[in-house]
Motif scaffolding. Structure first.
Motif, mmCIF file in Angstrom:
data_model
loop_
_atom_site.group_PDB
_atom_site.id
_atom_site.type_symbol
_atom_site.label_atom_id
_atom_site.label_comp_id
_atom_site.label_asym_id
_atom_site.label_seq_id
_atom_site.Cartn_x
_atom_site.Cartn_y
_atom_site.Cartn_z
ATOM 1 N N PHE A 27 0.846 -1.194 0.000
ATOM 2 C CA PHE A 27 0.000 0.000 0.000
ATOM 3 C C PHE A 27 0.878 1.239 0.000
ATOM 4 N N ILE A 28 0.265 2.370 -0.263
ATOM 5 C CA ILE A 28 0.977 3.645 -0.255
ATOM 6 C C ILE A 28 0.833 4.265 1.122
ATOM 7 N N THR A 29 1.968 4.588 1.744
ATOM 8 C CA THR A 29 1.915 5.263 3.035
ATOM 9 C C THR A 29 1.686 6.754 2.838
ATOM 10 N N HIS A 30 2.301 7.325 1.818
ATOM 11 C CA HIS A 30 2.006 8.687 1.383
ATOM 12 C C HIS A 30 2.660 8.933 0.025
ATOM 13 N N SER A 31 2.082 9.861 -0.704
ATOM 14 C CA SER A 31 2.652 10.209 -2.002
ATOM 15 C C SER A 31 2.726 11.723 -2.105
ATOM 16 N N HIS A 32 3.687 12.166 -2.861
ATOM 17 C CA HIS A 32 3.831 13.595 -3.090
ATOM 18 C C HIS A 32 4.556 13.794 -4.404
ATOM 19 N N HIS A 63 6.226 10.802 -6.933
ATOM 20 C CA HIS A 63 6.568 9.497 -6.383
ATOM 21 C C HIS A 63 5.760 9.199 -5.110
ATOM 22 N N ALA A 64 5.869 7.947 -4.676
ATOM 23 C CA ALA A 64 5.129 7.504 -3.499
ATOM 24 C C ALA A 64 6.061 6.724 -2.580
ATOM 25 N N HIS A 65 5.634 6.590 -1.335
ATOM 26 C CA HIS A 65 6.317 5.760 -0.352
ATOM 27 C C HIS A 65 5.368 4.607 -0.026
ATOM 28 N N GLU A 74 21.573 -1.784 4.551
ATOM 29 C CA GLU A 74 20.747 -2.180 5.684
ATOM 30 C C GLU A 74 19.844 -3.313 5.236
ATOM 31 N N GLU A 75 19.597 -4.251 6.131
ATOM 32 C CA GLU A 75 18.737 -5.369 5.781
ATOM 33 C C GLU A 75 17.275 -4.943 5.888
ATOM 34 N N GLY A 76 16.509 -5.253 4.846
ATOM 35 C CA GLY A 76 15.087 -4.946 4.883
ATOM 36 C C GLY A 76 14.482 -4.841 3.497
ATOM 37 N N PHE A 77 13.165 -4.686 3.485
ATOM 38 C CA PHE A 77 12.421 -4.559 2.234
ATOM 39 C C PHE A 77 12.604 -3.167 1.649
ATOM 40 N N VAL A 78 12.690 -3.123 0.324
ATOM 41 C CA VAL A 78 12.717 -1.876 -0.422
ATOM 42 C C VAL A 78 11.649 -1.995 -1.497
ATOM 43 N N ILE A 79 10.719 -1.055 -1.484
ATOM 44 C CA ILE A 79 9.617 -1.083 -2.446
ATOM 45 C C ILE A 79 9.721 0.155 -3.322
ATOM 46 N N ASN A 118 10.146 5.874 -9.889
ATOM 47 C CA ASN A 118 10.567 5.783 -8.487
ATOM 48 C C ASN A 118 11.553 4.638 -8.375
ATOM 49 N N HIS A 119 12.833 4.941 -8.493
ATOM 50 C CA HIS A 119 13.872 3.906 -8.551
ATOM 51 C C HIS A 119 14.608 3.711 -7.239
ATOM 52 N N GLY A 120 14.308 4.473 -6.237
ATOM 53 C CA GLY A 120 15.050 4.318 -4.991
ATOM 54 C C GLY A 120 14.222 4.644 -3.788
ATOM 55 N N ASP A 121 14.679 4.191 -2.661
ATOM 56 C CA ASP A 121 14.011 4.452 -1.394
ATOM 57 C C ASP A 121 14.698 5.637 -0.732
ATOM 58 N N HIS A 122 13.911 6.531 -0.186
ATOM 59 C CA HIS A 122 14.524 7.666 0.515
ATOM 60 C C HIS A 122 13.672 8.074 1.701
#
Length: 100
Positions: free
Chosen positions: A30-35, A38-40, A84-89, A96-100
């Motif tokens: 799901f989307i936590t927020h978008s602006h 891109h979205a998170h 860092e270990e973890g999910f990246v969506i 949207n090619h990266g997590d920030h």
């Protein structure tokens, strides 16, 4: 809607879904927020309802897509061990090619 799960992510997700306490649950993105452009994103394990949109993936993992926002179509769920270990969506189809 399309959802891509990488091999690394599939291994971790399948391990979680196999746990006794997670029986009957389905992965939800799901989307936590978008602006702007891109979205998170977020992930959860939930009990599916009859109104949920469920997407089949090539890793034999069903994914509930939380909503009809265009940023959800084409999401990629990955699991990284470094830095860092973890999910990246991300959603490469929307730029949207990266997590920030």
């Amino acid at each position: 809607m399309r959802v891509k799960i990488t091999r690394n992510a599939a291994k971790v997700i399948q391990k979680e879904l196999a746990k006794e306490e997670n029986q009957g649950l389905t992965l939800k993105v799901f989307i936590t927020h978008s602006h702007g452009d891109h979205a998170h994103y977020g992930l959860d394990l939930v009990k599916p309802t009859e109104n949920d949109q469920i997407v089949k993936t090539d890793k034999d993992i069903d994914v509930i897509v939380g909503g009809d926002d265009p940023f959800l179509d084409g999401v990629k769920i990955d699991y990284l061990y470094f830095p860092e270990e973890g999910f990246v969506i991300t959603n490469p189809s929307k730029g949207n090619h990266g997590d920030h």
